[in-house]
Design a protein around this motif. Structure first.
Motif, PDB file in Angstrom:
ATOM      1  N   MET A   1      36.700 108.482  91.129  1.00  6.78           N
ATOM      2  CA  MET A   1      37.595 107.733  92.015  1.00  6.78           C
ATOM      3  C   MET A   1      38.471 108.699  92.832  1.00  6.78           C
ATOM      4  SD  MET A   1      40.681 105.117  90.978  1.00  6.78           S
ATOM      5  CE  MET A   1      41.766 106.481  90.525  1.00  6.78           C
ATOM      6  N   PHE A   2      39.091 109.677  92.159  1.00 10.00           N
ATOM      7  CA  PHE A   2      39.934 110.642  92.869  1.00 10.00           C
ATOM      8  C   PHE A   2      39.104 111.469  93.853  1.00 10.00           C
ATOM      9  CE2 PHE A   2      42.777 110.310  89.026  1.00 10.00           C
ATOM     10  CZ  PHE A   2      43.808 109.686  89.698  1.00 10.00           C
ATOM     11  N   HIS A   3      37.877 111.782  93.484  1.00 16.01           N
ATOM     12  CA  HIS A   3      37.005 112.583  94.323  1.00 16.01           C
ATOM     13  C   HIS A   3      36.734 111.888  95.657  1.00 16.01           C
ATOM     14  CE1 HIS A   3      32.978 113.870  95.718  1.00 16.01           C
ATOM     15  NE2 HIS A   3      33.335 115.058  95.262  1.00 16.01           N
ATOM     16  N   VAL A   4      36.446 110.591  95.598  1.00 16.18           N
ATOM     17  CA  VAL A   4      36.112 109.841  96.810  1.00 16.18           C
ATOM     18  C   VAL A   4      37.348 109.572  97.668  1.00 16.18           C
ATOM     19  CG1 VAL A   4      35.304 107.594  97.628  1.00 16.18           C
ATOM     20  CG2 VAL A   4      34.024 108.810  95.863  1.00 16.18           C
ATOM     21  N   TRP A   5      38.461 109.236  97.029  1.00 20.36           N
ATOM     22  CA  TRP A   5      39.632 108.801  97.786  1.00 20.36           C
ATOM     23  C   TRP A   5      40.471 109.953  98.327  1.00 20.36           C
ATOM     24  CZ3 TRP A   5      40.972 103.915  99.355  1.00 20.36           C
ATOM     25  CH2 TRP A   5      40.182 102.877  98.856  1.00 20.36           C
ATOM     26  N   PHE A   6      40.464 111.115  97.660  1.00 20.27           N
ATOM     27  CA  PHE A   6      41.286 112.241  98.114  1.00 20.27           C
ATOM     28  C   PHE A   6      40.468 113.348  98.777  1.00 20.27           C
ATOM     29  CE2 PHE A   6      44.034 110.292  94.955  1.00 20.27           C
ATOM     30  CZ  PHE A   6      45.285 110.383  95.549  1.00 20.27           C
TER      31      PHE A   6
ATOM     32  N   GLY B   1      42.574 120.370 100.262  1.00 19.12           N
ATOM     33  CA  GLY B   1      43.147 120.412  98.911  1.00 19.12           C
ATOM     34  C   GLY B   1      43.105 119.074  98.209  1.00 19.12           C
ATOM     35  N   GLY B   2      42.404 118.093  98.796  1.00 16.95           N
ATOM     36  CA  GLY B   2      42.395 116.744  98.244  1.00 16.95           C
ATOM     37  C   GLY B   2      41.805 116.656  96.854  1.00 16.95           C
ATOM     38  N   LEU B   3      40.732 117.421  96.599  1.00 17.30           N
ATOM     39  CA  LEU B   3      40.126 117.388  95.267  1.00 17.30           C
ATOM     40  C   LEU B   3      41.048 118.005  94.230  1.00 17.30           C
ATOM     41  CD1 LEU B   3      36.373 118.222  95.963  1.00 17.30           C
ATOM     42  CD2 LEU B   3      37.488 116.003  95.747  1.00 17.30           C
TER      43      LEU B   3
ATOM     44  N   GLU C   1      32.862 121.071  90.097  1.00 20.92           N
ATOM     45  CA  GLU C   1      32.838 120.393  91.395  1.00 20.92           C
ATOM     46  C   GLU C   1      33.690 121.135  92.421  1.00 20.92           C
ATOM     47  OE1 GLU C   1      31.239 117.576  92.568  1.00 20.92           O
ATOM     48  OE2 GLU C   1      30.030 117.783  90.769  1.00 20.92           O
ATOM     49  N   LEU C   2      34.868 121.578  92.008  1.00 24.39           N
ATOM     50  CA  LEU C   2      35.764 122.290  92.917  1.00 24.39           C
ATOM     51  C   LEU C   2      35.151 123.611  93.374  1.00 24.39           C
ATOM     52  CD1 LEU C   2      39.104 121.611  91.003  1.00 24.39           C
ATOM     53  CD2 LEU C   2      38.543 120.760  93.277  1.00 24.39           C
ATOM     54  N   LEU C   3      34.562 124.349  92.447  1.00 20.33           N
ATOM     55  CA  LEU C   3      33.946 125.636  92.809  1.00 20.33           C
ATOM     56  C   LEU C   3      32.720 125.409  93.705  1.00 20.33           C
ATOM     57  CD1 LEU C   3      34.157 127.526  89.378  1.00 20.33           C
ATOM     58  CD2 LEU C   3      35.579 127.876  91.401  1.00 20.33           C
ATOM     59  N   ARG C   4      31.946 124.379  93.427  1.00 19.99           N
ATOM     60  CA  ARG C   4      30.739 124.104  94.216  1.00 19.99           C
ATOM     61  C   ARG C   4      31.088 123.753  95.659  1.00 19.99           C
ATOM     62  NH1 ARG C   4      27.255 119.789  95.114  1.00 19.99           N
ATOM     63  NH2 ARG C   4      28.554 118.329  93.961  1.00 19.99           N
ATOM     64  N   ARG C   5      32.252 123.186  95.866  1.00 18.69           N
ATOM     65  CA  ARG C   5      32.661 122.782  97.211  1.00 18.69           C
ATOM     66  C   ARG C   5      33.528 123.824  97.905  1.00 18.69           C
ATOM     67  NH1 ARG C   5      31.233 118.257  94.750  1.00 18.69           N
ATOM     68  NH2 ARG C   5      30.458 116.548  96.038  1.00 18.69           N
TER      69      ARG C   5
ATOM     70  N   GLY D   1      41.229 125.263 100.025  1.00 20.44           N
ATOM     71  CA  GLY D   1      40.847 123.927  99.562  1.00 20.44           C
ATOM     72  C   GLY D   1      40.241 123.120 100.681  1.00 20.44           C
ATOM     73  N   PRO D   2      38.995 123.412 101.081  1.00 18.76           N
ATOM     74  CA  PRO D   2      38.379 122.710 102.217  1.00 18.76           C
ATOM     75  C   PRO D   2      38.172 121.232 101.919  1.00 18.76           C
ATOM     76  CG  PRO D   2      36.744 124.038 101.042  1.00 18.76           C
ATOM     77  CD  PRO D   2      38.071 124.386 100.455  1.00 18.76           C
ATOM     78  N   ALA D   3      38.275 120.424 102.980  1.00 18.68           N
ATOM     79  CA  ALA D   3      38.013 118.988 102.851  1.00 18.68           C
ATOM     80  C   ALA D   3      36.517 118.742 102.685  1.00 18.68           C
ATOM     81  CB  ALA D   3      38.543 118.256 104.080  1.00 18.68           C
ATOM     82  N   LEU D   4      36.175 117.558 102.229  1.00 18.08           N
ATOM     83  CA  LEU D   4      34.762 117.211 102.095  1.00 18.08           C
ATOM     84  C   LEU D   4      34.099 117.150 103.470  1.00 18.08           C
ATOM     85  CD1 LEU D   4      34.743 114.331  99.440  1.00 18.08           C
ATOM     86  CD2 LEU D   4      34.193 116.737  99.088  1.00 18.08           C
TER      87      LEU D   4
END
Length: 441
Positions: free
Chosen positions: A86-91, A96-98, A130-134, A205-208
């Protein structure tokens, strides 16, 4: 031999045993038992017996295994994973959203479990890859997970505050209420730091990407409902308590039952989940009960010696320190001990000395419990032996070195020290909610 010298010998003997790697409860209980027998003969055995009876008759202690069970049930059944999705999709669309979502996840896990270990395990296993992969900066994200997991000992239902309440003889419900606003404030300070840092340095902290943001609203809302389930369990449990429908122990039973029913409803309750939940709950609960028993025995011997009065007179009369100067010295000593001891060890070692002294100096013991807990958060992340540093080293992937972990906590420790100063300067941040609840009661 004077009582002051006996007290110093007890304290130094206990520290020596802890430095040799003995278990916390064994070192403290052994020193207390030997001191009691040498001082009062066979009658000294009554101290340990009365401490054990006091522990067994302390009804709120039932909250300890029930809250731990609730947290592990939600974790082992994978319901906590829904929160991160949920946090992943919404932020995710924010810079830095994740990382912000990870702090939100940690707050939620803290509200379910009360232990930093659970938050660290979930954050390191779910969020960190997930954070490192992105493309998030590895130093920043390891700091985020360590800082966020430390909220588990401040946000209710904090197990550390249960221990403090037992040893300081303070109501656990009042301590939990006192931890709410400081815990949320600390989480807000972490999020503010992440937002400012990623605004100044977006590459950290790049955005999606556009493709990952293109999630249908139906799926977003489904994730929102799934992620809010554990939060609903927590708020319904605490809501019943605050409305006076249930007492503290009954609320913990409601939480444990609700977590089990949620896992059953999601079709994730099976033999493995139940076995792992019960095994971990039993191990953690027994550890804490032994520690509390040893601490009560040690504190009873110290009370019998009159060591607390001697220390109070030394600080106030001989050194001429003000109450605030003494309080600051106590917090500094906690930070120093936190470099080689965990939070429970620090509490049971110095509580027989500090807690009565804090009360004698005229400070509120509920407020001091929050100060102690925040200081433990800082100590958890302080090199060279901070507890969270080693947990992160054990769970982090190979590309994250120990030096990266040490560097990652510097800004977050600074934020925590700022939070500690704010709560010390404005005690009502911690005391407002307990006082409001007392007035309504």
């Amino acid at each position: 031999m004077s009582y002051e010298v006996i007290a110093v010998l007890m304290f130094s003997s206990m520290m020596l045993m802890l430095l040799t790697g003995q278990r916390v409860f064994a070192a403290i209980g052994f020193v207390a038992t030997i001191a009691a027998l040498l001082l009062w003969g066979d009658g000294g055995s009554e101290i340990a017996f009365s401490a054990a009876m006091k522990l067994m008759k302390w009804y709120p202690l039932l909250t300890l295994p029930l809250f731990i069970y609730m947290g592990y049930m939600l974790s082992e059944s994978g319901i906590a994973n829904d929160l991160y999705k949920m946090f992943h999709v919404w932020f995710g669309p924010l810079n830095g959203g994740l990382a912000i979502g990870t702090i939100g996840l940690m707050v939620a896990i803290s509200a379910m479990n009360g232990l930093s270990v659970a938050g660290m395990a979930i954050g390191a296993s779910i969020a960190l890859p997930e954070l490192l992969r992105r493309g998030y900066d590895k130093i920043m994200v390891t700091g985020v997970i360590q800082a966020g997991s430390s909220l588990g000992i401040l946000v209710p239902p904090s197990v550390v505050l249960v221990l403090y309440g037992m040893i300081a003889r303070q109501p656990v419900g009042q301590l939990w209420l006192a931890g709410v606003l400081p815990g949320l404030m600390m989480a807000g300070l972490f999020i503010l730091y992440i937002v400012v840092r990623c605004r100044l340095q977006p590459h950290l902290g790049p955005a999606l990407s556009e493709d990952e943001r293109a999630v249908p609203w139906r799926e977003k809302l489904a994730l929102l409902r799934a992620g809010l389930l554990p939060l609903f369990i927590f708020f319904s449990m605490t809501g019943l308590f605050l409305m006076g429908v249930t007492n503290l122990t009954e609320s913990s039973a409601v939480g444990a039952l609700a977590a089990t029913l949620a896992a059953l409803f999601k079709r994730r309750l099976n033999r493995r989940v139940m076995a792992e939940t019960l095994r971990k709950t039993l191990a953690i609960s027994c550890m804490f009960m032994w520690i509390i028993l040893a601490a009560l025995c040690f504190g009873a011997v110290f009370d019998g010696l009159g060591a607390v009065k001697a220390i109070e007179g030394f600080f106030l009369d001989r050194l001429g320190l003000s109450p605030w100067e003494i309080l600051i010295m106590m917090q500094i000593s906690y930070l120093l001990m936190g470099t080689f001891l965990d939070d429970t060890a620090m509490l049971v070692i110095v509580a027989p000395l500090y807690v009565p002294l804090v009360g004698a100096l005229g400070f509120d013991l509920i407020w001091y419990g929050v100060l102690y807990t925040i200081t433990c958060q800082i100590a958890y992340m302080t090199p060279p032996f901070g507890y969270n540093l080693f947990l992160m080293r054990a769970m982090a992937p190979p590309e994250v070195s120990l030096m990266d972990i040490y560097r990652s906590i510097i800004p977050f420790v600074a934020v925590m020290i700022l939070g500690l100063i704010i709560v010390m300067a404005f005690p009502q941040i911690a005391l407002w909610l307990p006082e409001l609840y007392r007035l309504r009661g």
